[in-house]
Motif scaffolding. Structure first.
Motif, PDB file in Angstrom:
ATOM      1  N   MET A 136       0.746  -1.199  -0.014  1.00  0.00           N
ATOM      2  CA  MET A 136      -0.063   0.020   0.054  1.00  0.00           C
ATOM      3  C   MET A 136       1.036   1.237  -0.065  1.00  0.00           C
ATOM      4  O   MET A 136       1.812   1.249   0.647  1.00  0.00           O
ATOM      5  N   THR A 137       0.483   2.365  -0.887  1.00  0.00           N
ATOM      6  CA  THR A 137       1.297   3.370  -1.085  1.00  0.00           C
ATOM      7  C   THR A 137       1.120   4.409   0.228  1.00  0.00           C
ATOM      8  O   THR A 137      -0.260   4.694   0.293  1.00  0.00           O
ATOM      9  N   ALA A 138       2.055   5.000   0.846  1.00  0.00           N
ATOM     10  CA  ALA A 138       1.677   5.951   1.892  1.00  0.00           C
ATOM     11  C   ALA A 138       0.996   7.120   1.312  1.00  0.00           C
ATOM     12  O   ALA A 138       1.523   7.830   0.353  1.00  0.00           O
ATOM     13  N   PRO A 139       0.230   7.718   1.996  1.00  0.00           N
ATOM     14  CA  PRO A 139      -0.538   8.955   1.770  1.00  0.00           C
ATOM     15  C   PRO A 139       0.610   9.985   1.703  1.00  0.00           C
ATOM     16  O   PRO A 139       1.405  10.189   2.403  1.00  0.00           O
ATOM     17  N   THR A 140       0.385  11.032   0.794  1.00  0.00           N
ATOM     18  CA  THR A 140       1.281  12.271   0.564  1.00  0.00           C
ATOM     19  C   THR A 140       0.438  13.398   1.448  1.00  0.00           C
ATOM     20  O   THR A 140      -0.614  13.557   1.181  1.00  0.00           O
ATOM     21  N   ASP A 141       1.324  14.210   2.196  1.00  0.00           N
ATOM     22  CA  ASP A 141       0.722  15.426   2.603  1.00  0.00           C
ATOM     23  C   ASP A 141       0.918  16.579   1.660  1.00  0.00           C
ATOM     24  O   ASP A 141       2.216  16.803   1.319  1.00  0.00           O
ATOM     25  N   PRO A 142      -0.084  17.166   1.059  1.00  0.00           N
ATOM     26  CA  PRO A 142       0.332  18.138  -0.005  1.00  0.00           C
ATOM     27  C   PRO A 142       0.981  19.437   0.272  1.00  0.00           C
ATOM     28  O   PRO A 142       1.602  20.152   0.009  1.00  0.00           O
ATOM     29  N   GLN A 143       1.136  19.541   1.938  1.00  0.00           N
ATOM     30  CA  GLN A 143       1.813  20.583   2.757  1.00  0.00           C
ATOM     31  C   GLN A 143       3.210  20.341   2.927  1.00  0.00           C
ATOM     32  O   GLN A 143       3.915  21.008   3.249  1.00  0.00           O
ATOM     33  N   ILE A 144       3.338  18.977   2.705  1.00  0.00           N
ATOM     34  CA  ILE A 144       4.978  18.665   2.757  1.00  0.00           C
ATOM     35  C   ILE A 144       5.655  18.418   1.517  1.00  0.00           C
ATOM     36  O   ILE A 144       6.770  18.735   1.463  1.00  0.00           O
ATOM     37  N   ASP A 145       4.970  17.939   0.647  1.00  0.00           N
ATOM     38  CA  ASP A 145       5.854  17.515  -0.699  1.00  0.00           C
ATOM     39  C   ASP A 145       6.399  18.686  -1.443  1.00  0.00           C
ATOM     40  O   ASP A 145       7.445  18.768  -1.698  1.00  0.00           O
ATOM     41  N   PRO A 146       5.681  19.835  -1.435  1.00  0.00           N
ATOM     42  CA  PRO A 146       6.107  21.117  -2.078  1.00  0.00           C
ATOM     43  C   PRO A 146       7.203  21.382  -1.317  1.00  0.00           C
ATOM     44  O   PRO A 146       8.364  22.116  -1.921  1.00  0.00           O
ATOM     45  N   GLN A 147       7.284  21.433   0.057  1.00  0.00           N
ATOM     46  CA  GLN A 147       8.580  21.877   0.664  1.00  0.00           C
ATOM     47  C   GLN A 147       9.758  20.846   0.397  1.00  0.00           C
ATOM     48  O   GLN A 147      10.893  21.484   0.418  1.00  0.00           O
ATOM     49  N   ILE A 148       9.384  19.748   0.242  1.00  0.00           N
ATOM     50  CA  ILE A 148      10.572  18.985  -0.024  1.00  0.00           C
ATOM     51  C   ILE A 148      11.116  19.217  -1.447  1.00  0.00           C
ATOM     52  O   ILE A 148      12.380  19.209  -1.484  1.00  0.00           O
ATOM     53  N   ASP A 149      10.248  19.807  -2.186  1.00  0.00           N
ATOM     54  CA  ASP A 149      10.628  20.057  -3.643  1.00  0.00           C
ATOM     55  C   ASP A 149      11.544  21.257  -3.504  1.00  0.00           C
ATOM     56  O   ASP A 149      12.447  21.647  -4.272  1.00  0.00           O
ATOM     57  N   ARG A 150      11.143  22.113  -2.873  1.00  0.00           N
ATOM     58  CA  ARG A 150      11.916  23.348  -2.757  1.00  0.00           C
ATOM     59  C   ARG A 150      13.417  23.140  -1.897  1.00  0.00           C
ATOM     60  O   ARG A 150      14.306  23.874  -2.457  1.00  0.00           O
ATOM     61  N   TYR A 151      13.408  22.246  -1.030  1.00  0.00           N
ATOM     62  CA  TYR A 151      14.757  21.869  -0.464  1.00  0.00           C
ATOM     63  C   TYR A 151      15.498  21.368  -1.769  1.00  0.00           C
ATOM     64  O   TYR A 151      16.863  21.758  -1.862  1.00  0.00           O
ATOM     65  N   ALA A 152      14.788  20.548  -2.475  1.00  0.00           N
ATOM     66  CA  ALA A 152      15.585  19.995  -3.639  1.00  0.00           C
ATOM     67  C   ALA A 152      15.946  21.117  -4.611  1.00  0.00           C
ATOM     68  O   ALA A 152      17.369  21.244  -5.258  1.00  0.00           O
ATOM     69  N   ALA A 153      15.364  22.037  -4.891  1.00  0.00           N
ATOM     70  CA  ALA A 153      15.533  23.032  -5.836  1.00  0.00           C
ATOM     71  C   ALA A 153      16.780  23.930  -5.301  1.00  0.00           C
ATOM     72  O   ALA A 153      17.648  24.351  -5.961  1.00  0.00           O
ATOM     73  N   GLU A 154      16.631  24.095  -3.787  1.00  0.00           N
ATOM     74  CA  GLU A 154      17.723  25.201  -3.071  1.00  0.00           C
ATOM     75  C   GLU A 154      19.110  24.198  -3.130  1.00  0.00           C
ATOM     76  O   GLU A 154      20.186  24.968  -3.641  1.00  0.00           O
ATOM     77  N   ARG A 155      19.086  22.931  -3.085  1.00  0.00           N
ATOM     78  CA  ARG A 155      20.197  22.241  -3.249  1.00  0.00           C
ATOM     79  C   ARG A 155      21.055  22.233  -4.557  1.00  0.00           C
ATOM     80  O   ARG A 155      22.091  22.666  -5.060  1.00  0.00           O
ATOM     81  N   ARG A 156      19.920  22.204  -5.654  1.00  0.00           N
ATOM     82  CA  ARG A 156      20.316  22.375  -7.160  1.00  0.00           C
ATOM     83  C   ARG A 156      21.159  23.848  -7.286  1.00  0.00           C
ATOM     84  O   ARG A 156      22.155  24.116  -8.048  1.00  0.00           O
ATOM     85  N   ARG A 157      20.296  24.727  -6.715  1.00  0.00           N
ATOM     86  CA  ARG A 157      20.806  26.237  -6.637  1.00  0.00           C
ATOM     87  C   ARG A 157      22.162  26.379  -6.105  1.00  0.00           C
ATOM     88  O   ARG A 157      23.001  27.063  -7.031  1.00  0.00           O
ATOM     89  N   LEU A 158      22.123  25.874  -4.976  1.00  0.00           N
ATOM     90  CA  LEU A 158      23.599  26.026  -4.426  1.00  0.00           C
ATOM     91  C   LEU A 158      24.574  25.308  -5.013  1.00  0.00           C
ATOM     92  O   LEU A 158      25.875  25.971  -5.178  1.00  0.00           O
ATOM     93  N   LYS A 159      24.383  24.173  -5.675  1.00  0.00           N
ATOM     94  CA  LYS A 159      25.445  23.467  -6.504  1.00  0.00           C
ATOM     95  C   LYS A 159      25.661  24.298  -7.584  1.00  0.00           C
ATOM     96  O   LYS A 159      27.012  24.447  -7.932  1.00  0.00           O
ATOM     97  N   ALA A 160      24.893  24.800  -8.294  1.00  0.00           N
ATOM     98  CA  ALA A 160      25.159  25.711  -9.397  1.00  0.00           C
ATOM     99  C   ALA A 160      26.053  27.035  -9.011  1.00  0.00           C
ATOM    100  O   ALA A 160      26.890  27.675  -9.940  1.00  0.00           O
ATOM    101  N   MET A 161      25.744  27.679  -8.173  1.00  0.00           N
ATOM    102  CA  MET A 161      26.456  28.611  -7.224  1.00  0.00           C
ATOM    103  C   MET A 161      27.802  28.626  -7.075  1.00  0.00           C
ATOM    104  O   MET A 161      28.566  29.305  -7.087  1.00  0.00           O
ATOM    105  N   SER A 162      27.907  27.410  -6.926  1.00  0.00           N
ATOM    106  CA  SER A 162      29.537  26.907  -6.559  1.00  0.00           C
ATOM    107  C   SER A 162      30.486  26.681  -7.546  1.00  0.00           C
ATOM    108  O   SER A 162      31.705  26.514  -7.510  1.00  0.00           O
ATOM    109  N   LYS A 163      29.720  26.748  -8.932  1.00  0.00           N
ATOM    110  CA  LYS A 163      30.836  26.334 -10.081  1.00  0.00           C
ATOM    111  C   LYS A 163      31.540  27.556 -10.463  1.00  0.00           C
ATOM    112  O   LYS A 163      31.284  28.712 -10.279  1.00  0.00           O
ATOM    113  N   PRO A 164      32.917  27.353 -10.372  1.00  0.00           N
ATOM    114  CA  PRO A 164      33.831  28.245 -10.693  1.00  0.00           C
ATOM    115  C   PRO A 164      33.705  28.950 -12.081  1.00  0.00           C
ATOM    116  O   PRO A 164      33.202  28.475 -13.009  1.00  0.00           O
TER     117      PRO A 164
END
Length: 310
Positions: free
Chosen positions: A1-29
């Protein structure tokens, strides 16, 4: 059985992933300590991580002539280096990657853009570059971008520079339109800016931007460009630049504005993003028109049959 998703949590997780990508891009020489002498290398690895070379100008001869203005990214002065010039020198408010979530790094973007355009100029000077005639979307933009690298030269692909024998849906880029030349990056103490006469000091509607730069008492990086005289923009020449940027895979960072152009030359290189740059967006790549750049008054004159385009 698939665990239910919380619409208030998933977008926040996406934002964390987006911020990690941003920080990685910012670190490029994005700076190259080699001096800007002669054409740059333009291999695939150089396009994957573009770096702008250092200016050859002598900082001891730097003279500030006048203020050209500024914006959200930085401030621009009209300067000379000894008897050479005038030039436009842009100093960025953020000398380190900004901390605001989702924000881009203006100095990184402009240095990368300048490096990419210099490599593309060197590639076209070497031999014509094969691109899609009607690039559509991220995939085509990406392929066109890497068409300018040494490994994809038409001579290495066994393609003749003959329009009659080109693969269907392709064309050759044989020249680069009029672009503002970049003379590399320079470094000098921020105290230099603090010591300027009041009439030459940087200003901004948000004084904290100036204070953060000028009051840092650290070395700061600036980019030196060709100085372009003030002049009206015409549809034909602007469209030629816009088309090249489209073929080369550049998107606009914002809706194109006439104030970013002088005498048909794009002078604000923070307005564009190369296809490998942080913030490149497919929608902004496709949604473009030179008519958006030209003021309604000038456009009406151009459409007049008696208007002189020379």
């Amino acid at each position: 059985m698939t665990a239910p998703t919380d619409p208030q949590i998933d977008p926040q997780i996406d934002r964390y992933a987006a911020e990690r990508r941003r920080l990685k891009a910012m670190s490029k020489p994005f700076l190259n300590d080699e001096f800007l002498e002669g054409p740059p290398r333009f291999r695939g690895s150089d396009y994957r991580q573009p770096r702008l070379r250092r200016s050859t100008f002598d900082l001891k001869t730097l003279v500030f002539e006048s203020r050209l203005g500024g914006g959200d990214d930085g401030f621009v002065w009209k300067v000379r280096f000894g008897n050479e010039g005038p030039f436009a020198m842009k100093v960025f408010w953020d000398q380190v990657p900004p901390q605001e979530v989702g924000s881009y790094y203006p100095m990184q973007r402009e240095c990368q853009n300048a490096a990419v355009l210099q490599m593309m100029e060197a590639a076209v000077a070497n031999e014509p570059v094969l691109v899609y005639t009607h690039p559509y979307g991220k995939g085509d933009a990406h392929e066109n971008y890497f068409s300018f690298c040494e490994e994809n030269a038409i001579s290495k692909l066994g393609i003749k520079a003959d329009p009659k024998t080109l693969p269907s849906g392709t064309k050759l880029i044989t020249e680069i339109p009029r672009l503002a030349q970049c003379y590399g990056w320079v470094k000098f103490p921020s105290d230099t800016l603090e010591g300027l006469p009041i009439s030459l000091q940087a200003t901004h509607d948000e004084p904290h931007k100036v204070k953060k730069l000028v009051g840092s008492h650290m070395d700061c990086i600036a980019i030196v460009y060709e100085f372009i005289e003030e002049g009206k923009n015409s549809l034909g020449p602007v469209e030629k630049v816009d088309n090249f940027l489209w073929f080369a895979g550049f998107a606009y960072a914002n809706e194109p504005e006439e104030k970013s152009w002088r005498s048909n030359v794009l002078v604000d290189h923070s307005e564009i993003i190369h296809t490998r740059g942080y913030g490149w967006n497919e929608e902004d790549y496709m949604d473009r028109s030179a008519e958006q750049i030209i003021s309604d008054e000038d456009l009406e004159h151009e459409m007049d049959p008696d208007y002189n385009l020379s």
